[in-house]
Scaffold this motif. Sequence first.
Motif, PDB file in Angstrom:
ATOM      1  N   PHE A 158      13.672   2.713  24.679  1.00  0.00           N
ATOM      2  CA  PHE A 158      13.421   3.389  23.427  1.00  0.00           C
ATOM      3  C   PHE A 158      14.666   3.181  22.370  1.00  0.00           C
ATOM      4  N   ALA A 159      15.611   3.429  23.013  1.00  0.00           N
ATOM      5  CA  ALA A 159      17.000   3.301  22.391  1.00  0.00           C
ATOM      6  C   ALA A 159      17.457   1.867  21.888  1.00  0.00           C
ATOM      7  N   SER A 160      16.879   0.782  22.743  1.00  0.00           N
ATOM      8  CA  SER A 160      17.005  -0.658  22.361  1.00  0.00           C
ATOM      9  C   SER A 160      16.019  -1.130  21.249  1.00  0.00           C
ATOM     10  N   ALA A 161      14.795  -0.247  21.367  1.00  0.00           N
ATOM     11  CA  ALA A 161      13.910  -0.742  20.311  1.00  0.00           C
ATOM     12  C   ALA A 161      14.078  -0.218  19.032  1.00  0.00           C
ATOM     13  N   ILE A 162      14.897   1.121  19.029  1.00  0.00           N
ATOM     14  CA  ILE A 162      15.087   1.870  17.963  1.00  0.00           C
ATOM     15  C   ILE A 162      16.463   1.057  17.078  1.00  0.00           C
ATOM     16  N   THR A 163      17.253   0.754  17.764  1.00  0.00           N
ATOM     17  CA  THR A 163      18.471  -0.224  17.310  1.00  0.00           C
ATOM     18  C   THR A 163      18.224  -1.600  16.740  1.00  0.00           C
ATOM     19  N   MET A 217      15.088  -2.303  15.747  1.00  0.00           N
ATOM     20  CA  MET A 217      14.242  -2.161  14.481  1.00  0.00           C
ATOM     21  C   MET A 217      15.305  -1.718  13.007  1.00  0.00           C
ATOM     22  N   GLY A 218      16.268  -0.830  13.563  1.00  0.00           N
ATOM     23  CA  GLY A 218      16.947  -0.550  12.531  1.00  0.00           C
ATOM     24  C   GLY A 218      17.945  -1.928  12.021  1.00  0.00           C
ATOM     25  N   SER A 270      15.159  -3.794   9.841  1.00  0.00           N
ATOM     26  CA  SER A 270      14.763  -2.985   8.595  1.00  0.00           C
ATOM     27  C   SER A 270      15.506  -3.494   7.381  1.00  0.00           C
ATOM     28  N   LEU A 274       9.071  -5.238  12.569  1.00  0.00           N
ATOM     29  CA  LEU A 274       9.376  -3.824  12.983  1.00  0.00           C
ATOM     30  C   LEU A 274       7.848  -3.344  13.630  1.00  0.00           C
ATOM     31  N   SER A 288       7.633  -2.194  17.616  1.00  0.00           N
ATOM     32  CA  SER A 288       6.994  -0.950  17.849  1.00  0.00           C
ATOM     33  C   SER A 288       5.850  -1.088  18.877  1.00  0.00           C
TER      34      SER A 288
END
Length: 468
Positions: free
Chosen positions: A404-409, A411-412, A415, A433, A437
């Motif tokens: 989850f942390a890897s996906a969020i970073t 995506m950041g 973005s 993105l 997800s």
Amino acid sequence: MKNKKFGNHAQKSLYRTVTKMVPAVLTALIATALGFIALYTSPVPMIQDFGKMLTAGMIISFIVGVLILIPILFTRDKFFSNKQSVSHTKKVKKVSKFETLLGQFTKRLVSLRWLIILLAFFTAGFGIWVDLDAGAETDVESFMPQDLQALDDIHELRDVLGTTEKVSILYEGENILSHKSLSWVESTSQEIKNEFGEIVVESNSITEVLKQLNEGEVPAQAKIEEQIKTIPNQQLKLLVNESETKGVITVGIKHLEAEPLKSFIKNLNQYLKDNQPENMKTTVTGKAVLDVEMVTALTTGRYKMTLLGMVLVFFGLLAVYRHPIKAFIPLIPIIFIIGWSGAVMYLAGISYTPLTATLGALIIGIGTEFTILIMERYYEERESGNSSIDAVIIANQKIGKSIFASAITTMGGFSALLASDFVILSNFGMMTLINISLAFFSTIVVMPSILIIFDRFVKIKYIRTNER
């Protein structure tokens, strides 16, 4: 090595990280790099360079993580950690709320595993089916900022002149300035206007210049050489070469997208082939032809690149695991992601662009990293004696948070492309993105069911006999 004793908590953490986590991450790195190799097969150097930079970035990240990050963490824990807090963490098993939620969520998921797999299969199948006929946006002007002054100037110029795009017909022969050859050039120029009247706006050739010097008629053979000498050398070079063996008919055409332009060029080639004299050779060329070839190369063959990437990843994992089922398991969620991505684009009315056509390889790269890490932790728990249900719950709890942390970073980072004024970049950012997800969703939601279903086909060491 199981009974290996360590002087302190930092050494134990270092040992477990190097022996358990680093091999898993290295396997994911190899699989991801193999997926990106598919980009190297593109005939477009831009896509090849994109694949090379992705691979190089991953390798550098792995080296930095192993040689810099791990030593920094070890140094912190060994020399700067509070001994009281370390002693406290040994007594109390910390489970975060996020991990607790993941555990409860995963337990519910595995109880519905067959329903999840069926839904994933049918929705991905629908996505692949509609994606086979997906359109591609090939108008280069649509990729640019629509409020750009330069684009407005092009449109205004096109309104005034009728055309801003040209196709060149190169003709070759022994004596292209003979009256017979010039008559063919003149008739061909006129017939092309008649044959393709909805597309062709104007044409220009050596005959147009000679007609201006000869009261609107192609001069007789006796006057041709004399009138050729009166044409300025710079102007003549644009129409005929110095050896007088090659000439050019410049055809001005209306603005067309890649597909209609490709069709026009194909029909024009066929027309010239059918009406070509025996002593003359013709070739349709020019920047418009190159643009068509480039866009076609970018937007076609995306499934070929994706399938090639998956085959390479499979054989790479097969070499690592020496087990076909374990090599195939991480790819199953990737197939679902590819289908879901196609369904999203279809339902949202998004067309492929030269950049989004490469998303298949990107999905393989990002998705396999996630799925391999989950699978590695799952089989680690199985080999420790946990049942398949417990193993998948623990794997999702412990690795899910990191994914989850890897996906969020990730995506950041992507973005930032959304802020681009260029539509092609913002669309690529948006689809990236969405695909990240989907990769996270497929790994956390679908992968547990896949692991449970395929568990019986993988022989596990040290399994408890009463596990089920």
